[in-house]
Write a protein that holds these residues in place. Sequence first.
Motif, PDB file in Angstrom:
ATOM      1  N   ARG A  19       1.000  -1.167   0.132  1.00  0.00           N
ATOM      2  CA  ARG A  19      -0.121   0.114  -0.020  1.00  0.00           C
ATOM      3  C   ARG A  19       0.889   1.024   0.139  1.00  0.00           C
ATOM      4  O   ARG A  19       1.906   1.326   0.626  1.00  0.00           O
ATOM      5  N   PRO A  20       0.422   2.105  -0.635  1.00  0.00           N
ATOM      6  CA  PRO A  20       1.469   3.642  -0.833  1.00  0.00           C
ATOM      7  C   PRO A  20       1.802   4.114   0.442  1.00  0.00           C
ATOM      8  O   PRO A  20       3.009   4.447   0.755  1.00  0.00           O
ATOM      9  N   GLU A  21       0.916   4.323   1.373  1.00  0.00           N
ATOM     10  CA  GLU A  21       1.366   4.867   2.722  1.00  0.00           C
ATOM     11  C   GLU A  21       2.268   3.853   3.610  1.00  0.00           C
ATOM     12  O   GLU A  21       2.987   4.532   4.217  1.00  0.00           O
ATOM     13  N   VAL A  22       2.228   2.584   3.346  1.00  0.00           N
ATOM     14  CA  VAL A  22       3.061   1.557   4.051  1.00  0.00           C
ATOM     15  C   VAL A  22       4.506   1.983   3.214  1.00  0.00           C
ATOM     16  O   VAL A  22       5.527   1.931   4.006  1.00  0.00           O
ATOM     17  N   GLU A  23       4.704   1.932   2.097  1.00  0.00           N
ATOM     18  CA  GLU A  23       5.792   2.055   1.233  1.00  0.00           C
ATOM     19  C   GLU A  23       6.296   3.542   1.612  1.00  0.00           C
ATOM     20  O   GLU A  23       7.602   3.511   1.947  1.00  0.00           O
ATOM     21  N   GLN A  24       5.644   4.501   2.004  1.00  0.00           N
ATOM     22  CA  GLN A  24       6.132   5.792   2.251  1.00  0.00           C
ATOM     23  C   GLN A  24       6.828   5.707   3.811  1.00  0.00           C
ATOM     24  O   GLN A  24       7.579   6.144   4.051  1.00  0.00           O
ATOM     25  N   ASP A  25       5.736   5.155   4.590  1.00  0.00           N
ATOM     26  CA  ASP A  25       6.413   4.923   5.969  1.00  0.00           C
ATOM     27  C   ASP A  25       7.475   4.119   5.988  1.00  0.00           C
ATOM     28  O   ASP A  25       8.568   4.418   6.896  1.00  0.00           O
ATOM     29  N   LEU A  75      34.456   3.191  17.907  1.00  0.00           N
ATOM     30  CA  LEU A  75      33.726   1.867  17.298  1.00  0.00           C
ATOM     31  C   LEU A  75      32.588   1.553  18.257  1.00  0.00           C
ATOM     32  O   LEU A  75      31.486   1.097  17.512  1.00  0.00           O
ATOM     33  N   THR A  76      32.345   1.810  19.458  1.00  0.00           N
ATOM     34  CA  THR A  76      31.028   1.514  20.114  1.00  0.00           C
ATOM     35  C   THR A  76      30.006   2.116  19.606  1.00  0.00           C
ATOM     36  O   THR A  76      29.009   1.553  19.414  1.00  0.00           O
ATOM     37  N   LYS A  77      30.101   3.187  19.463  1.00  0.00           N
ATOM     38  CA  LYS A  77      28.925   4.108  19.001  1.00  0.00           C
ATOM     39  C   LYS A  77      28.741   3.997  17.664  1.00  0.00           C
ATOM     40  O   LYS A  77      27.507   3.917  17.164  1.00  0.00           O
ATOM     41  N   LEU A  78      29.504   3.671  16.823  1.00  0.00           N
ATOM     42  CA  LEU A  78      29.546   3.241  15.299  1.00  0.00           C
ATOM     43  C   LEU A  78      28.753   2.076  15.293  1.00  0.00           C
ATOM     44  O   LEU A  78      27.629   1.716  14.547  1.00  0.00           O
ATOM     45  N   GLN A  79      29.129   1.056  16.039  1.00  0.00           N
ATOM     46  CA  GLN A  79      28.370  -0.303  15.881  1.00  0.00           C
ATOM     47  C   GLN A  79      26.976  -0.127  16.456  1.00  0.00           C
ATOM     48  O   GLN A  79      26.056  -0.838  15.813  1.00  0.00           O
ATOM     49  N   LEU A  80      26.788   0.761  17.365  1.00  0.00           N
ATOM     50  CA  LEU A  80      25.261   1.206  17.829  1.00  0.00           C
ATOM     51  C   LEU A  80      24.455   1.542  16.849  1.00  0.00           C
ATOM     52  O   LEU A  80      23.396   0.970  16.480  1.00  0.00           O
ATOM     53  N   VAL A  81      24.814   2.574  15.929  1.00  0.00           N
ATOM     54  CA  VAL A  81      23.942   3.050  14.767  1.00  0.00           C
ATOM     55  C   VAL A  81      23.874   2.054  13.748  1.00  0.00           C
ATOM     56  O   VAL A  81      22.905   2.094  13.315  1.00  0.00           O
ATOM     57  N   LEU A  82      25.159   1.262  13.438  1.00  0.00           N
ATOM     58  CA  LEU A  82      24.829   0.506  12.529  1.00  0.00           C
ATOM     59  C   LEU A  82      23.993  -0.712  12.896  1.00  0.00           C
ATOM     60  O   LEU A  82      22.976  -1.195  11.866  1.00  0.00           O
ATOM     61  N   ASP A  83      23.803  -1.068  14.056  1.00  0.00           N
ATOM     62  CA  ASP A  83      22.917  -2.072  14.531  1.00  0.00           C
ATOM     63  C   ASP A  83      21.556  -1.797  14.283  1.00  0.00           C
ATOM     64  O   ASP A  83      20.663  -2.419  14.128  1.00  0.00           O
ATOM     65  N   CYS A  84      21.290  -0.378  14.851  1.00  0.00           N
ATOM     66  CA  CYS A  84      19.854   0.230  14.691  1.00  0.00           C
ATOM     67  C   CYS A  84      19.516   0.244  13.482  1.00  0.00           C
ATOM     68  O   CYS A  84      18.445  -0.117  13.009  1.00  0.00           O
ATOM     69  N   ALA A  85      20.216   0.751  12.463  1.00  0.00           N
ATOM     70  CA  ALA A  85      19.893   0.578  11.053  1.00  0.00           C
ATOM     71  C   ALA A  85      19.636  -0.736  10.463  1.00  0.00           C
ATOM     72  O   ALA A  85      18.446  -1.018   9.851  1.00  0.00           O
ATOM     73  N   GLU A  86      20.401  -1.781  10.782  1.00  0.00           N
ATOM     74  CA  GLU A  86      20.223  -3.003  10.670  1.00  0.00           C
ATOM     75  C   GLU A  86      18.904  -3.636  11.135  1.00  0.00           C
ATOM     76  O   GLU A  86      18.027  -4.132  10.373  1.00  0.00           O
ATOM     77  N   THR A  87      18.515  -3.191  12.307  1.00  0.00           N
ATOM     78  CA  THR A  87      17.327  -3.896  12.988  1.00  0.00           C
ATOM     79  C   THR A  87      16.247  -3.129  12.355  1.00  0.00           C
ATOM     80  O   THR A  87      15.141  -3.669  11.941  1.00  0.00           O
ATOM     81  N   VAL A  88      16.167  -1.873  11.792  1.00  0.00           N
ATOM     82  CA  VAL A  88      15.181  -1.175  11.228  1.00  0.00           C
ATOM     83  C   VAL A  88      14.926  -1.943   9.834  1.00  0.00           C
ATOM     84  O   VAL A  88      13.733  -2.112   9.466  1.00  0.00           O
ATOM     85  N   ALA A  89      16.093  -2.067   9.089  1.00  0.00           N
ATOM     86  CA  ALA A  89      16.018  -2.918   7.876  1.00  0.00           C
ATOM     87  C   ALA A  89      15.286  -4.193   8.087  1.00  0.00           C
ATOM     88  O   ALA A  89      14.415  -4.677   7.394  1.00  0.00           O
ATOM     89  N   HIS A  90      15.724  -4.931   9.177  1.00  0.00           N
ATOM     90  CA  HIS A  90      15.385  -6.365   9.236  1.00  0.00           C
ATOM     91  C   HIS A  90      13.612  -6.023   9.569  1.00  0.00           C
ATOM     92  O   HIS A  90      12.585  -6.748   9.180  1.00  0.00           O
ATOM     93  N   GLU A  91      13.230  -5.199  10.487  1.00  0.00           N
ATOM     94  CA  GLU A  91      11.940  -5.060  10.898  1.00  0.00           C
ATOM     95  C   GLU A  91      10.829  -4.778   9.626  1.00  0.00           C
ATOM     96  O   GLU A  91       9.785  -4.989   9.437  1.00  0.00           O
ATOM     97  N   ILE A  92      11.546  -4.037   8.749  1.00  0.00           N
ATOM     98  CA  ILE A  92      10.800  -3.431   7.670  1.00  0.00           C
ATOM     99  C   ILE A  92      10.482  -4.718   6.780  1.00  0.00           C
ATOM    100  O   ILE A  92       9.399  -5.185   6.266  1.00  0.00           O
ATOM    101  N   GLU A  93      11.584  -5.520   6.611  1.00  0.00           N
ATOM    102  CA  GLU A  93      11.460  -6.905   5.635  1.00  0.00           C
ATOM    103  C   GLU A  93      10.712  -7.832   6.472  1.00  0.00           C
ATOM    104  O   GLU A  93       9.732  -8.268   5.610  1.00  0.00           O
TER     105      GLU A  93
END
Length: 105
Positions: A19-25, A75-93
């Motif tokens: 649905r378009p609104e889902v894609e946009q979200d 490194l610790t903070k970078l790993q945190l933001v990378l993990d967050c982005a990967e979590t968002v991608a996984h949850e979207i999928e």
Amino acid sequence: MTTEPTSDNDEGRVWRPLRPEVEQDYCGDFHAAMNAVVRYCRNVVNEHSHRGFWTPRGDSPTHDELITQARHDVLTKLQLVLDCAETVAHEIERDRQRPHRQQPE
């Protein structure tokens, strides 16, 4: 951007367009996650480098001090933001597989 129905996935499912609104979200959520990664990388460059090279603190720090500084400053903070982005991608999928997210047939 919606995708055409396809069965080119690991489970052999046929995906209907979202649905378009889902894609946009989904796009908004993932853009926000990736913006956090980019902002953090820019912060590392601005705060912890000179001309593109990491600049540890102190005169001739030992390898233990270098490792500690790298973990604390970058490194610790970078790993945190990378993990967050990967979590968002996984949850979207994962969420896109829910039937109510797709356009009706």
